[in-house]
Write a protein that holds these residues in place. Structure first.
Motif, PDB file in Angstrom:
ATOM      1  N   HIS A 203       0.893  -1.208   0.079  1.00 43.18           N
ATOM      2  CA  HIS A 203      -0.032   0.022   0.006  1.00 43.18           C
ATOM      3  C   HIS A 203       0.895   1.210   0.020  1.00 43.18           C
ATOM      4  CE1 HIS A 203      -3.555  -2.387   0.663  1.00 43.18           C
ATOM      5  NE2 HIS A 203      -3.081  -2.902   1.653  1.00 43.18           N
ATOM      6  N   TRP A 204       2.051   1.157  -0.585  1.00 47.00           N
ATOM      7  CA  TRP A 204       2.862   2.120  -0.583  1.00 47.00           C
ATOM      8  C   TRP A 204       2.351   3.503  -1.358  1.00 47.00           C
ATOM      9  CZ3 TRP A 204       5.870   5.091  -4.000  1.00 47.00           C
ATOM     10  CH2 TRP A 204       6.816   6.019  -3.519  1.00 47.00           C
ATOM     11  N   TRP A 205       1.763   3.382  -2.594  1.00 44.63           N
ATOM     12  CA  TRP A 205       1.464   4.633  -3.307  1.00 44.63           C
ATOM     13  C   TRP A 205       0.224   5.318  -2.791  1.00 44.63           C
ATOM     14  CZ3 TRP A 205       4.397   5.870  -7.362  1.00 44.63           C
ATOM     15  CH2 TRP A 205       5.115   4.970  -7.999  1.00 44.63           C
ATOM     16  N   THR A 206      -0.606   4.637  -1.898  1.00 42.34           N
ATOM     17  CA  THR A 206      -1.798   5.128  -1.409  1.00 42.34           C
ATOM     18  C   THR A 206      -1.835   5.515   0.111  1.00 42.34           C
ATOM     19  OG1 THR A 206      -2.880   2.740  -0.987  1.00 42.34           O
ATOM     20  CG2 THR A 206      -3.311   3.711  -2.937  1.00 42.34           C
ATOM     21  N   LYS A 207      -1.001   4.950   1.008  1.00 43.96           N
ATOM     22  CA  LYS A 207      -1.007   5.161   2.258  1.00 43.96           C
ATOM     23  C   LYS A 207       0.305   5.675   3.031  1.00 43.96           C
ATOM     24  CE  LYS A 207      -4.696   1.644   3.086  1.00 43.96           C
ATOM     25  NZ  LYS A 207      -5.188   0.330   3.724  1.00 43.96           N
ATOM     26  N   THR A 208       1.007   6.151   2.140  1.00 42.78           N
ATOM     27  CA  THR A 208       2.305   6.910   2.464  1.00 42.78           C
ATOM     28  C   THR A 208       1.913   8.342   2.628  1.00 42.78           C
ATOM     29  OG1 THR A 208       3.621   5.207   1.702  1.00 42.78           O
ATOM     30  CG2 THR A 208       4.647   7.285   2.438  1.00 42.78           C
ATOM     31  N   LYS A 209       1.804   8.888   3.810  1.00 46.46           N
ATOM     32  CA  LYS A 209       1.707  10.469   3.882  1.00 46.46           C
ATOM     33  C   LYS A 209       3.217  11.191   3.557  1.00 46.46           C
ATOM     34  CE  LYS A 209      -2.061  10.157   7.142  1.00 46.46           C
ATOM     35  NZ  LYS A 209      -2.836  10.629   8.301  1.00 46.46           N
ATOM     36  N   PHE A 210       3.080  11.389   2.386  1.00 49.82           N
ATOM     37  CA  PHE A 210       4.366  11.983   1.867  1.00 49.82           C
ATOM     38  C   PHE A 210       4.463  13.561   2.503  1.00 49.82           C
ATOM     39  CE2 PHE A 210       2.963   9.225  -1.522  1.00 49.82           C
ATOM     40  CZ  PHE A 210       3.924   8.222  -1.305  1.00 49.82           C
ATOM     41  N   LYS A 211       5.784  13.857   2.737  1.00 50.70           N
ATOM     42  CA  LYS A 211       5.994  15.141   3.317  1.00 50.70           C
ATOM     43  C   LYS A 211       6.993  15.844   2.512  1.00 50.70           C
ATOM     44  CE  LYS A 211       5.524  13.299   7.973  1.00 50.70           C
ATOM     45  NZ  LYS A 211       6.153  13.241   9.150  1.00 50.70           N
ATOM     46  N   LYS A 212       7.208  17.147   2.562  1.00 41.52           N
ATOM     47  CA  LYS A 212       8.048  17.850   1.902  1.00 41.52           C
ATOM     48  C   LYS A 212       9.548  17.997   2.109  1.00 41.52           C
ATOM     49  CE  LYS A 212       5.460  21.716   2.084  1.00 41.52           C
ATOM     50  NZ  LYS A 212       4.846  22.897   2.250  1.00 41.52           N
ATOM     51  N   PHE A 214      13.197  16.914   2.624  1.00 37.57           N
ATOM     52  CA  PHE A 214      13.959  16.238   1.766  1.00 37.57           C
ATOM     53  C   PHE A 214      14.539  14.518   2.278  1.00 37.57           C
ATOM     54  CE2 PHE A 214      18.273  14.502   1.145  1.00 37.57           C
ATOM     55  CZ  PHE A 214      18.479  14.194  -0.040  1.00 37.57           C
ATOM     56  N   PRO A 215      14.805  14.511   3.647  1.00 31.01           N
ATOM     57  CA  PRO A 215      15.035  12.909   3.888  1.00 31.01           C
ATOM     58  C   PRO A 215      13.934  12.122   3.793  1.00 31.01           C
ATOM     59  CG  PRO A 215      15.412  14.758   5.736  1.00 31.01           C
ATOM     60  CD  PRO A 215      15.190  15.323   4.716  1.00 31.01           C
ATOM     61  N   TYR A 216      12.800  12.610   4.301  1.00 30.19           N
ATOM     62  CA  TYR A 216      11.514  11.553   4.314  1.00 30.19           C
ATOM     63  C   TYR A 216      11.395  11.039   2.975  1.00 30.19           C
ATOM     64  CZ  TYR A 216       7.067   9.899   5.768  1.00 30.19           C
ATOM     65  OH  TYR A 216       6.014   9.215   5.759  1.00 30.19           O
ATOM     66  N   ASN A 217      11.039  11.964   1.980  1.00 23.71           N
ATOM     67  CA  ASN A 217      10.602  11.438   0.734  1.00 23.71           C
ATOM     68  C   ASN A 217      11.737  10.387  -0.076  1.00 23.71           C
ATOM     69  OD1 ASN A 217       7.962  12.289   0.387  1.00 23.71           O
ATOM     70  ND2 ASN A 217       8.715  14.096  -0.502  1.00 23.71           N
ATOM     71  N   ILE A 218      12.961  10.764   0.218  1.00 24.79           N
ATOM     72  CA  ILE A 218      13.951   9.978  -0.175  1.00 24.79           C
ATOM     73  C   ILE A 218      14.091   8.528   0.525  1.00 24.79           C
ATOM     74  CG2 ILE A 218      16.466   9.805  -0.251  1.00 24.79           C
ATOM     75  CD1 ILE A 218      16.017  11.567  -2.318  1.00 24.79           C
ATOM     76  N   LEU A 219      13.894   8.789   1.704  1.00 21.12           N
ATOM     77  CA  LEU A 219      13.793   7.254   2.576  1.00 21.12           C
ATOM     78  C   LEU A 219      12.560   6.514   1.984  1.00 21.12           C
ATOM     79  CD1 LEU A 219      15.169   8.583   5.655  1.00 21.12           C
ATOM     80  CD2 LEU A 219      16.582   7.350   4.040  1.00 21.12           C
ATOM     81  N   SER A 220      11.708   7.238   2.129  1.00 26.92           N
ATOM     82  CA  SER A 220      10.325   6.665   1.589  1.00 26.92           C
ATOM     83  C   SER A 220      10.175   5.896   0.406  1.00 26.92           C
ATOM     84  CB  SER A 220       9.149   7.493   1.700  1.00 26.92           C
ATOM     85  OG  SER A 220       7.930   6.897   1.301  1.00 26.92           O
TER      86      SER A 220
END
Length: 461
Positions: A203-212, A214-220
């Protein structure tokens, strides 16, 4: 660090001259706690500052390594994601700016299609990393906010010692829940040329609460790649193998990302040649099975047991109330947004609980249409659950042909079919009973739109 020790020592000496023993002990403890807290905050701030200082250079390094950069088509898709008709306004979920950040991040880590390794049927490339497979198994579902996880992944990604083959799935089994997808997925993985991730549905595409940040999105993104690292290593010896993401939320769930257009554009921009499998069940039967599943997941909360004799009555009443709310919404908004709102409980929060029906999931044509507006029809295979129950082998042959993998010996599949197909049978309801007239009448025009969209009247039910 040494100056903190000096300060603590000086204050402790002065305190010993003026205070009693118990007071001294208490104050020394509080002083130590305060100093440790300040040091921790200083360390975190310093860590954050380090990320800010090196983020640009690390992104540039990754872009140079993978031959990346946003093209004109990427900017066009970003403008589509930003359009007013795509966005659901609300307090929760992913903002449009965060989506743009995610889009850029995906294209920072993942190469453009012309840079994928040609010997594989999946989008594969070599990423410099010293991350071991055993460590990856621990990290793929870990909390990205955990500093230890941040350290392990970033040290692996940005201080490389070797090239590691990483791959994205090229097959997305995207819907719909409670339609027999687990049985079909399990049978598909018996084929030697098909591999899944560590679990069926990340469920990565739908349930990951993406943030702005830098490290969070890269690691996600890296964490999603870790989910398929085992399959990627399998591809080294079996390059014709296809990786499958079996997340049944992908086709319909916009509740976290809160953008009706984003997912088809995001997925297709990264994996333009991906193939999509969609399994559908009679919408009323799926709806009832979905409610029963939620009751199993939330026993003793709303309905004490999923096997209550009044489950049908609870279902009908919940469906009636949901339909009323949905029809009220249509008086003020369009069909896609009302479908989103009915899934969100009209209150801006997720309400997947026993006793409620998720009416919006069964409006198949609304969800499928947004994908077909972006991705060619020939990249989709639409299946009917009843066919799985009546002739599972024929369904498997259709899937094998669609995916371009060799057919298997039918004799070898008899045990597999006998083992897994029984799970497709759910608690039966008589949808032709007059009690179901109102809900069948509600779905009839939507089923007709689905049949017309797919040009297949077997889906008109």
């Amino acid at each position: 660090m040494a100056w903190w020790i000096g300060v603590k020592t000086l204050i402790a000496v002065r305190m010993q001259r003026r205070m009693g023993r118990s007071t001294k002990v208490l104050l020394l403890f509080l002083l130590s706690l305060l100093c440790n807290t300040v040091l921790t905050i200083w360390h975190l701030c310093d860590h954050s500052l380090t990320w800010q200082q090196v983020s640009s250079s690390r992104i540039n390094t990754l872009q140079q390594r993978n031959g990346l950069g946003l093209h004109q088509s990427d900017k066009l898709q970003l403008s589509v994601i930003d359009s007013e008709e795509c966005v659901i306004h609300g307090q929760n979920g992913t903002s449009s700016s965060a989506l743009r950040t995610l889009y850029s991040t995906l294209h920072t880590i993942i190469p453009t299609p012309d840079n994928f390794l040609p010997q594989f049927r999946n989008p594969c490339w070599n990423m410099s990393s010293n991350l071991s497979l055993s460590t990856a198994r621990l990290l793929y579902k870990a909390n990205i906010s955990d500093p230890l996880v941040v350290s392990l992944i970033t040290n692996s990604l940005f201080q490389p010692t070797k090239n590691t083959l990483v791959c994205m799935p090229s097959v997305y089994f995207i819907g719909f829940p409670r339609s027999g997808s687990t049985q079909l997925y399990t049978m598909l993985l018996k084929h030697p040329h098909l591999q899944g991730g560590y679990i069926k549905e990340p469920h990565w595409w739908t349930k990951t609460k993406f943030k702005k940040k830098f490290p969070y999105n890269i690691l996600s993104v890296v964490q999603y790649l870790l989910h398929y690292l085992g399959g990627s290593q399998y591809l080294l010896k079996h390059p014709d193998t296809l990786l499958i993401d079996g997340s049944q939320s992908t086709v319909w769930d916009s509740r976290t990302i809160r953008n009706l257009c984003a997912l088809p554009h995001l997925v297709s921009s990264v994996v333009p040649e991906a193939k999509y499998i969609v399994l559908m069940r009679h919408p009323v039967k799926r709806l009832f099975s979905d409610m029963m599943y939620l009751c199993e997941e939330h026993k003793n909360k709303t309905i004490p047991s999923a096997n209550l004799t009044n489950a049908t009555e609870v279902f009908l009443e919940s469906a009636r109330l949901e339909i009323i709310e949905f029809q009220k919404c249509l008086l003020r908004d369009n069909l896609p947004k009302c479908t989103h709102h009915v899934l969100n409980g009209y209150h801006g929060v997720l309400q997947d609980k026993c006793g409620r029906v998720r009416l919006g999931i069964s409006l198949y044509h609304v969800h499928i249409r947004k994908w077909l507006q972006v991705i060619p029809r020939e990249q989709f295979l639409f299946l009917w659950t009843d066919d799985m129950a009546h002739d599972p082998l024929k369904v498997l042959e259709r899937v094998w042909s669609f995916l371009g993998v060799p057919e298997q010996n039918k004799d070898q599949l008899n045990d597999i079919l006998h083992e897994h197909i029984h799970g497709i049978q759910h608690q039966a309801i008589d949808i032709h009973n007059e009690k179901f007239t109102f809900i069948n009448k509600f779905f009839q025009p939507h089923n007709q739109q689905l049949a017309e969209l797919l040009q297949d009247h077997s889906f008109s039910w």
